[in-house]
Design a protein around this motif. Structure first.
Motif, PDB file in Angstrom:
ATOM      1  N   LEU A  99     -20.831  14.133 -16.706  1.00 51.50           N
ATOM      2  CA  LEU A  99     -20.248  14.354 -15.380  1.00 51.50           C
ATOM      3  C   LEU A  99     -20.502  15.774 -14.904  1.00 51.50           C
ATOM      4  O   LEU A  99     -20.734  16.004 -13.708  1.00 51.50           O
ATOM      5  N   GLU A 100     -20.473  16.732 -15.814  1.00 47.53           N
ATOM      6  CA  GLU A 100     -20.797  18.119 -15.452  1.00 47.53           C
ATOM      7  C   GLU A 100     -22.219  18.213 -14.904  1.00 47.53           C
ATOM      8  O   GLU A 100     -22.469  18.848 -13.869  1.00 47.53           O
ATOM      9  N   MET A 101     -23.159  17.563 -15.586  1.00 46.88           N
ATOM     10  CA  MET A 101     -24.546  17.608 -15.165  1.00 46.88           C
ATOM     11  C   MET A 101     -24.767  16.827 -13.868  1.00 46.88           C
ATOM     12  O   MET A 101     -25.459  17.281 -12.962  1.00 46.88           O
ATOM     13  N   ILE A 102     -24.152  15.672 -13.791  1.00 50.96           N
ATOM     14  CA  ILE A 102     -24.300  14.845 -12.592  1.00 50.96           C
ATOM     15  C   ILE A 102     -23.711  15.545 -11.374  1.00 50.96           C
ATOM     16  O   ILE A 102     -24.312  15.563 -10.296  1.00 50.96           O
ATOM     17  N   ASP A 103     -22.520  16.124 -11.534  1.00 51.53           N
ATOM     18  CA  ASP A 103     -21.911  16.836 -10.406  1.00 51.53           C
ATOM     19  C   ASP A 103     -22.799  17.991  -9.941  1.00 51.53           C
ATOM     20  O   ASP A 103     -22.966  18.221  -8.735  1.00 51.53           O
ATOM     21  N   ALA A 104     -23.379  18.711 -10.891  1.00 55.32           N
ATOM     22  CA  ALA A 104     -24.262  19.822 -10.533  1.00 55.32           C
ATOM     23  C   ALA A 104     -25.486  19.318  -9.774  1.00 55.32           C
ATOM     24  O   ALA A 104     -25.918  19.935  -8.787  1.00 55.32           O
ATOM     25  N   TYR A 105     -26.048  18.196 -10.223  1.00 51.13           N
ATOM     26  CA  TYR A 105     -27.225  17.656  -9.538  1.00 51.13           C
ATOM     27  C   TYR A 105     -26.871  17.224  -8.111  1.00 51.13           C
ATOM     28  O   TYR A 105     -27.607  17.519  -7.162  1.00 51.13           O
ATOM     29  N   LEU A 106     -25.748  16.554  -7.950  1.00 55.04           N
ATOM     30  CA  LEU A 106     -25.377  16.067  -6.623  1.00 55.04           C
ATOM     31  C   LEU A 106     -24.993  17.206  -5.678  1.00 55.04           C
ATOM     32  O   LEU A 106     -25.062  17.044  -4.454  1.00 55.04           O
ATOM     33  N   LEU A 107     -24.603  18.350  -6.236  1.00 54.41           N
ATOM     34  CA  LEU A 107     -24.319  19.524  -5.400  1.00 54.41           C
ATOM     35  C   LEU A 107     -25.590  20.277  -4.998  1.00 54.41           C
ATOM     36  O   LEU A 107     -25.571  21.083  -4.067  1.00 54.41           O
ATOM     37  N   ARG A 159     -31.170  10.184  -5.980  1.00 55.27           N
ATOM     38  CA  ARG A 159     -29.782  10.588  -5.769  1.00 55.27           C
ATOM     39  C   ARG A 159     -28.866   9.361  -5.817  1.00 55.27           C
ATOM     40  O   ARG A 159     -27.754   9.424  -6.351  1.00 55.27           O
ATOM     41  N   ARG A 160     -29.331   8.250  -5.282  1.00 55.20           N
ATOM     42  CA  ARG A 160     -28.549   7.019  -5.321  1.00 55.20           C
ATOM     43  C   ARG A 160     -28.344   6.559  -6.770  1.00 55.20           C
ATOM     44  O   ARG A 160     -27.245   6.128  -7.145  1.00 55.20           O
ATOM     45  N   VAL A 161     -29.386   6.662  -7.581  1.00 58.58           N
ATOM     46  CA  VAL A 161     -29.281   6.293  -8.993  1.00 58.58           C
ATOM     47  C   VAL A 161     -28.255   7.181  -9.702  1.00 58.58           C
ATOM     48  O   VAL A 161     -27.420   6.700 -10.474  1.00 58.58           O
ATOM     49  N   VAL A 162     -28.322   8.476  -9.430  1.00 55.68           N
ATOM     50  CA  VAL A 162     -27.393   9.407 -10.078  1.00 55.68           C
ATOM     51  C   VAL A 162     -25.962   9.149  -9.621  1.00 55.68           C
ATOM     52  O   VAL A 162     -25.013   9.254 -10.417  1.00 55.68           O
ATOM     53  N   THR A 163     -25.782   8.796  -8.365  1.00 57.08           N
ATOM     54  CA  THR A 163     -24.445   8.478  -7.864  1.00 57.08           C
ATOM     55  C   THR A 163     -23.872   7.257  -8.571  1.00 57.08           C
ATOM     56  O   THR A 163     -22.677   7.218  -8.915  1.00 57.08           O
TER      57      THR A 163
END
Length: 246
Positions: A99-107, A159-163
């Motif tokens: 979640l830390e990595m995913i949140d950083a990517y989406l930001l 981005r959709r995949v990561v979401t």
């Protein structure tokens, strides 16, 4: 949308990654293989043994076959992630840090750069590197004349995949499910898997355009390729599916 929990082909670390043969399937095995394959490929480029990028190779060039172009194009994209300082690859592999990595990517704001400046913050740097890899693949797609319809939406689609992965990790018991999937040889939505899978998918389009050109039928009629190459390629999910089974 069955993105996660799909059992992989056991050969899917590519011929360039064969030093990892015998290592149990898992994210650390993939990382180990990439840590060996990427520098080896970059060294071949630096020594002038291969034309770079792979999508610019002529018919007479070494490693101009569709498997090599596919495989090496995705290595060109993943090299940015392998360059991130600090080697905090746990961000790409450990359930507790997804979640830390995913949140950083989406930001991370989308950009069009392949020349990157790292910040010293590992999660931000991996995000920058992942985007740089996607941008590299867009650049190669343009060089190889991939149809524009297949080039569009690269950043948005990932981005959709990561979401979707973010939602998966936010559900109760996600870490336990991740462990269960790994134990059964399947692929939970770890960022390393998501990135490698997307790079592999996009690199396939580039390899097709590079080797077969705008008309697969024409290439086959000219006898430029073995008769079964195109159908085998179309059915393949990974470059290793094209290796000689003998």
């Amino acid at each position: 949308m069955a993105l996660f929990g799909v059992k992989p082909n056991e050969r899917k670390t590519s011929k360039l990654l064969t030093d990892a043969v015998g290592v149990p399937f898992g994210p650390r095995a993939l990382l180990l293989a990439l840590e060996e394959a990427v520098p080896r490929y970059v060294n071949d480029i630096d020594q002038g043994r291969l034309v770079y990028p792979a999508c610019k190779r002529a018919l007479s060039d070494k490693d101009r076959d569709v498997r090599s172009v596919w495989d090496q194009t995705r290595l060109e994209a993943i090299r940015y992630a392998m360059m991130v300082p600090g080697r905090e690859f746990e961000l790409l592999m450990e359930p507790a840090r997804q979640l830390e990595m995913i949140d950083a990517y989406l930001l991370q704001r989308p950009h069009a750069d392949t020349v990157i400046d790292f910040t010293g913050i590992a999660s931000a740097d991996f995000s920058i590197a992942i985007l740089a890899g996607l941008n590299w693949l867009r650049h190669c797609a343009q060089l190889a004349n991939v149809p524009p319809a297949k080039q569009s939406g690269t950043i948005r689609n990932f981005r959709r995949v990561v979401t979707l992965a973010q939602r998966w990790w936010l559900t109760e018991g996600a870490a336990e499910r991740c462990s269960q999937l790994l134990a059964s040889g399947e692929t939970p939505p770890l960022m390393l898997y998501l990135v490698w899978s997307e790079y592999t998918r996009l690199a396939k389009q580039i390899a097709s355009a590079t080797v077969f050109g705008p008309s697969n039928d024409r290439a086959a009629r000219l006898g430029a390729l073995p008769a079964d190459v195109i159908p085998r390629f179309e059915a393949a999910q990974d470059p290793t599916d094209l290796l000689d089974k003998n």
